[in-house]
Design a protein around this motif. Sequence first.
Motif, PDB file in Angstrom:
ATOM      1  N   LEU A   6      43.308  44.070  18.328  1.00  0.00           N
ATOM      2  CA  LEU A   6      42.442  44.043  19.503  1.00  0.00           C
ATOM      3  C   LEU A   6      40.985  44.247  19.108  1.00  0.00           C
ATOM      4  O   LEU A   6      40.095  43.565  19.616  1.00  0.00           O
ATOM      5  CB  LEU A   6      42.866  45.113  20.510  1.00  0.00           C
ATOM      6  CG  LEU A   6      44.152  44.843  21.269  1.00  0.00           C
ATOM      7  CD1 LEU A   6      44.513  46.037  22.139  1.00  0.00           C
ATOM      8  CD2 LEU A   6      44.052  43.582  22.103  1.00  0.00           C
ATOM      9  N   ASP A   7      40.734  45.181  18.204  1.00  0.00           N
ATOM     10  CA  ASP A   7      39.361  45.417  17.759  1.00  0.00           C
ATOM     11  C   ASP A   7      38.753  44.171  17.130  1.00  0.00           C
ATOM     12  O   ASP A   7      37.567  43.907  17.286  1.00  0.00           O
ATOM     13  CB  ASP A   7      39.312  46.569  16.747  1.00  0.00           C
ATOM     14  CG  ASP A   7      39.461  47.925  17.404  1.00  0.00           C
ATOM     15  OD1 ASP A   7      39.285  48.025  18.636  1.00  0.00           O
ATOM     16  OD2 ASP A   7      39.757  48.887  16.678  1.00  0.00           O
ATOM     17  N   VAL A  15      39.398  34.168  23.783  1.00  0.00           N
ATOM     18  CA  VAL A  15      40.776  34.609  23.525  1.00  0.00           C
ATOM     19  C   VAL A  15      41.535  34.575  24.842  1.00  0.00           C
ATOM     20  O   VAL A  15      41.141  35.225  25.810  1.00  0.00           O
ATOM     21  CB  VAL A  15      40.798  36.025  22.907  1.00  0.00           C
ATOM     22  CG1 VAL A  15      42.226  36.519  22.759  1.00  0.00           C
ATOM     23  CG2 VAL A  15      40.086  36.029  21.565  1.00  0.00           C
ATOM     24  N   LEU A  16      42.613  33.807  24.871  1.00  0.00           N
ATOM     25  CA  LEU A  16      43.390  33.655  26.105  1.00  0.00           C
ATOM     26  C   LEU A  16      44.215  34.901  26.416  1.00  0.00           C
ATOM     27  O   LEU A  16      44.201  35.412  27.525  1.00  0.00           O
ATOM     28  CB  LEU A  16      44.312  32.434  25.997  1.00  0.00           C
ATOM     29  CG  LEU A  16      45.203  32.143  27.190  1.00  0.00           C
ATOM     30  CD1 LEU A  16      44.346  31.849  28.413  1.00  0.00           C
ATOM     31  CD2 LEU A  16      46.121  30.983  26.888  1.00  0.00           C
ATOM     32  N   ALA A  17      44.951  35.417  25.417  1.00  0.00           N
ATOM     33  CA  ALA A  17      45.807  36.583  25.635  1.00  0.00           C
ATOM     34  C   ALA A  17      46.291  37.114  24.300  1.00  0.00           C
ATOM     35  O   ALA A  17      46.264  36.411  23.291  1.00  0.00           O
ATOM     36  CB  ALA A  17      47.001  36.216  26.510  1.00  0.00           C
ATOM     37  N   GLY A  18      46.768  38.337  24.332  1.00  0.00           N
ATOM     38  CA  GLY A  18      47.432  38.926  23.177  1.00  0.00           C
ATOM     39  C   GLY A  18      48.925  38.949  23.450  1.00  0.00           C
ATOM     40  O   GLY A  18      49.365  39.258  24.558  1.00  0.00           O
ATOM     41  N   VAL A  19      49.714  38.607  22.462  1.00  0.00           N
ATOM     42  CA  VAL A  19      51.171  38.569  22.616  1.00  0.00           C
ATOM     43  C   VAL A  19      51.757  39.864  22.068  1.00  0.00           C
ATOM     44  O   VAL A  19      51.551  40.202  20.909  1.00  0.00           O
ATOM     45  CB  VAL A  19      51.767  37.348  21.877  1.00  0.00           C
ATOM     46  CG1 VAL A  19      53.285  37.350  21.988  1.00  0.00           C
ATOM     47  CG2 VAL A  19      51.193  36.059  22.436  1.00  0.00           C
ATOM     48  N   ILE A  20      52.474  40.605  22.920  1.00  0.00           N
ATOM     49  CA  ILE A  20      53.073  41.865  22.480  1.00  0.00           C
ATOM     50  C   ILE A  20      54.461  41.663  21.884  1.00  0.00           C
ATOM     51  O   ILE A  20      54.989  42.560  21.248  1.00  0.00           O
ATOM     52  CB  ILE A  20      53.155  42.899  23.617  1.00  0.00           C
ATOM     53  CG1 ILE A  20      54.058  42.401  24.737  1.00  0.00           C
ATOM     54  CG2 ILE A  20      51.782  43.248  24.125  1.00  0.00           C
ATOM     55  CD1 ILE A  20      54.537  43.494  25.641  1.00  0.00           C
ATOM     56  N   HIS A  60      35.795  42.693  26.111  1.00  0.00           N
ATOM     57  CA  HIS A  60      36.405  42.390  27.404  1.00  0.00           C
ATOM     58  C   HIS A  60      37.892  42.714  27.344  1.00  0.00           C
ATOM     59  O   HIS A  60      38.470  42.834  26.280  1.00  0.00           O
ATOM     60  CB  HIS A  60      36.174  40.932  27.795  1.00  0.00           C
ATOM     61  CG  HIS A  60      36.911  39.947  26.939  1.00  0.00           C
ATOM     62  ND1 HIS A  60      36.498  39.599  25.679  1.00  0.00           N
ATOM     63  CD2 HIS A  60      38.049  39.248  27.162  1.00  0.00           C
ATOM     64  CE1 HIS A  60      37.349  38.725  25.165  1.00  0.00           C
ATOM     65  NE2 HIS A  60      38.290  38.491  26.047  1.00  0.00           N
ATOM     66  N   LYS A  61      38.484  42.837  28.513  1.00  0.00           N
ATOM     67  CA  LYS A  61      39.914  43.113  28.600  1.00  0.00           C
ATOM     68  C   LYS A  61      40.677  41.851  28.218  1.00  0.00           C
ATOM     69  O   LYS A  61      40.426  40.775  28.751  1.00  0.00           O
ATOM     70  CB  LYS A  61      40.281  43.537  30.013  1.00  0.00           C
ATOM     71  CG  LYS A  61      41.749  43.793  30.186  1.00  0.00           C
ATOM     72  CD  LYS A  61      42.095  44.048  31.628  1.00  0.00           C
ATOM     73  CE  LYS A  61      43.591  44.012  31.782  1.00  0.00           C
ATOM     74  NZ  LYS A  61      44.027  43.692  33.104  1.00  0.00           N
ATOM     75  N   ILE A  62      41.602  41.999  27.310  1.00  0.00           N
ATOM     76  CA  ILE A  62      42.435  40.877  26.886  1.00  0.00           C
ATOM     77  C   ILE A  62      43.781  40.990  27.603  1.00  0.00           C
ATOM     78  O   ILE A  62      44.466  42.003  27.470  1.00  0.00           O
ATOM     79  CB  ILE A  62      42.636  40.880  25.365  1.00  0.00           C
ATOM     80  CG1 ILE A  62      41.293  40.704  24.669  1.00  0.00           C
ATOM     81  CG2 ILE A  62      43.622  39.802  24.939  1.00  0.00           C
ATOM     82  CD1 ILE A  62      41.341  40.862  23.177  1.00  0.00           C
ATOM     83  N   PRO A  63      44.166  39.990  28.368  1.00  0.00           N
ATOM     84  CA  PRO A  63      45.485  40.033  29.011  1.00  0.00           C
ATOM     85  C   PRO A  63      46.589  40.082  27.945  1.00  0.00           C
ATOM     86  O   PRO A  63      46.460  39.487  26.881  1.00  0.00           O
ATOM     87  CB  PRO A  63      45.548  38.716  29.787  1.00  0.00           C
ATOM     88  CG  PRO A  63      44.145  38.262  29.913  1.00  0.00           C
ATOM     89  CD  PRO A  63      43.430  38.780  28.705  1.00  0.00           C
TER      90      PRO A  63
END
Length: 109
Positions: A6-7, A15-20, A60-63
């Motif tokens: 994230l950092d 960046v569209l989203a982060g995948v968990i 910014h907040k990444i979904p």
Amino acid sequence: YGTKLLDSIQQYDNVLAGVIGNEVMNNLLHWQAAPCLKAYARDLKRYMAGKGRHDDENRHKIPLMYTTQHDGIGAAISPAEQALLIHNYMTCSHDGNVDDDGDDVDCGR
């Protein structure tokens, strides 16, 4: 690992989203991992919220999202039923929910 990732990407606005997780819950036995994935999403969201108050304004907040397989778990659960179960579980709280869930796309088919 998640906080370092994230950092490194939070400064970019494309960046569209982060995948968990990707296809973690492929069978009924692996559904035991579901609470861990929700806790991971919760922790990453808290981390982003805390970083946003103290660090660079460009962050910014990444979904966060979870991607599921496009095949069913087996004869007991169809692909559509599995997708609905995962969606309902992963989005059912305000604190540890994922922002979106997606179907894993296999471009080779």
